[in-house]
Design a protein around this motif. Structure first.
Motif, mmCIF file in Angstrom:
data_model
loop_
_atom_site.group_PDB
_atom_site.id
_atom_site.type_symbol
_atom_site.label_atom_id
_atom_site.label_comp_id
_atom_site.label_asym_id
_atom_site.label_seq_id
_atom_site.Cartn_x
_atom_site.Cartn_y
_atom_site.Cartn_z
ATOM 1 N N VAL A 57 -1.705 0.733 -4.959
ATOM 2 C CA VAL A 57 -1.503 -0.601 -4.381
ATOM 3 C C VAL A 57 -0.814 -1.483 -5.411
ATOM 4 C CG1 VAL A 57 -2.623 -2.707 -3.542
ATOM 5 C CG2 VAL A 57 -3.449 -0.474 -2.784
ATOM 6 N N GLU A 96 -3.147 7.401 -3.553
ATOM 7 C CA GLU A 96 -2.930 6.066 -3.002
ATOM 8 C C GLU A 96 -2.848 5.033 -4.122
ATOM 9 O OE1 GLU A 96 -5.090 6.442 1.364
ATOM 10 O OE2 GLU A 96 -6.232 5.612 -0.309
ATOM 11 N N ASP A 118 -2.907 -1.053 4.614
ATOM 12 C CA ASP A 118 -3.104 0.378 4.870
ATOM 13 C C ASP A 118 -2.654 0.736 6.285
ATOM 14 O OD1 ASP A 118 -3.951 2.995 4.567
ATOM 15 O OD2 ASP A 118 -6.030 2.555 5.066
ATOM 16 N N GLU A 119 -3.010 -0.084 7.252
ATOM 17 C CA GLU A 119 -2.618 0.182 8.637
ATOM 18 C C GLU A 119 -1.099 0.139 8.799
ATOM 19 O OE1 GLU A 119 -4.826 -2.796 10.679
ATOM 20 O OE2 GLU A 119 -6.658 -1.584 10.825
ATOM 21 N N LYS A 143 -7.004 -3.356 4.161
ATOM 22 C CA LYS A 143 -6.996 -2.633 5.432
ATOM 23 C C LYS A 143 -5.724 -2.930 6.215
ATOM 24 C CE LYS A 143 -9.576 -1.981 9.735
ATOM 25 N NZ LYS A 143 -10.740 -2.413 10.546
ATOM 26 N N TYR A 152 0.447 3.384 7.542
ATOM 27 C CA TYR A 152 0.366 4.519 8.459
ATOM 28 C C TYR A 152 1.368 4.386 9.606
ATOM 29 C CZ TYR A 152 -3.465 6.978 6.286
ATOM 30 O OH TYR A 152 -4.222 7.708 5.396
ATOM 31 N N PHE A 198 0.865 -1.185 0.000
ATOM 32 C CA PHE A 198 0.000 0.000 0.000
ATOM 33 C C PHE A 198 0.893 1.224 0.000
ATOM 34 C CE2 PHE A 198 -3.097 3.065 1.074
ATOM 35 C CZ PHE A 198 -4.356 2.506 0.939
ATOM 36 N N ASP A 202 1.274 5.435 -0.213
ATOM 37 C CA ASP A 202 0.657 6.747 -0.069
ATOM 38 C C ASP A 202 1.742 7.792 -0.299
ATOM 39 O OD1 ASP A 202 -1.753 8.397 1.021
ATOM 40 O OD2 ASP A 202 -0.019 9.132 2.148
#
Length: 240
Positions: free
Chosen positions: A164, A162, A222-223, A219, A226, A116, A118
């Motif tokens: 992927v 974003e 993504d976590e 998810k 971050y 992921f 960003d």
């Protein structure tokens, strides 16, 4: 037998119509700005690799389709149960479970890595130089990501800044190396609206395995992204 014989043939060139249909299908599954697979296509590709049973569980959970629930075949792939023996699930019994590396160390397991990405500092480019510059950055980032992966890997744009990447057959060290290579490509100067700008990139690496849904996989990645973004000093996340 006594009269004339006729053959009536109608021929129509449908190439143009078929081309339009293909263009519409492509627009529905790909991002209009970058040309990458979009969020729906990404989830479709990811879901096609995942069956509904976890790879490490032993129990099957067949449920009669009369109640509206899926059953599972011997390989764990979902199917609508019908009486009649092997023919009821022959189409599904060759499913190979998608597994994931376990623990913090690279145990040699090769799996489906989900990276992921960003972009860091992208908003400031939009704010300072306008949306045309922002679009130019996104297009160039998409091109660089696509050039850095193998044939068969998927680079998709979720939306905004974003992205992927789905990369199969990687171990933990392989996935970490890929993230470093991709970041090093992204941070190189990008020409946008007559000026050179830079963006940073944060990557989270998740792993897909059977028993998860596509949304759960995304998810998780993504976590992790971050967590990685917060762990880096702000000056390393600047763009301009």
């Amino acid at each position: 037998a006594d009269g004339p014989r006729f053959l009536l043939t109608h021929v129509e060139d449908i190439a143009e119509r078929k081309q339009r249909e293909m263009q519409l299908a492509h627009r529905a599954s790909h991002d209009s700005l970058t040309g990458l697979p979009n969020s729906a296509e990404l989830r479709s590709r990811l879901s096609s690799r995942l069956c509904q049973r976890a790879a490490h569980t032993g129990a099957l959970e067949p449920v009669d389709a009369a109640f509206g629930h899926p059953a599972f075949d011997a390989a764990g792939h979902g199917f609508d149960y019908r009486p009649g023996g092997a023919e009821a699930y022959d189409a599904f019994d060759h499913h190979v479970h998608t597994v994931a590396p376990e623990g913090e160390r690279d145990d040699g397991t090769k799996g489906l890595a989900v990276l992921f990405c960003d972009l860091d500092g992208f908003k400031s480019i939009n704010d300072r130089f306008g949306h045309n510059a922002g679009d130019a950055v996104l297009i160039e980032v998409a091109r660089r990501l696509s050039q850095c992966v193998r044939d068969g890997d998927t680079v998709a744009r979720l939306g905004g800044d974003e992205f992927v990447i789905l990369a199969d057959g990687l171990g933990k060290a392989d996935a970490a190396d890929l993230a470093v290579r991709l970041r090093n490509e992204i941070i190189q100067p990008i020409r946008a609206e007559g000026r050179a700008v830079r963006v940073g990139a944060s990557f989270g690496i998740g792993w897909a395995h059977c028993g998860m849904t596509a949304d759960e996989v995304l998810k998780s990645a993504d976590e992790r992204m971050y967590v990685e973004k917060r762990s880096r000093p702000k000056q390393h996340r600047r763009a301009g």
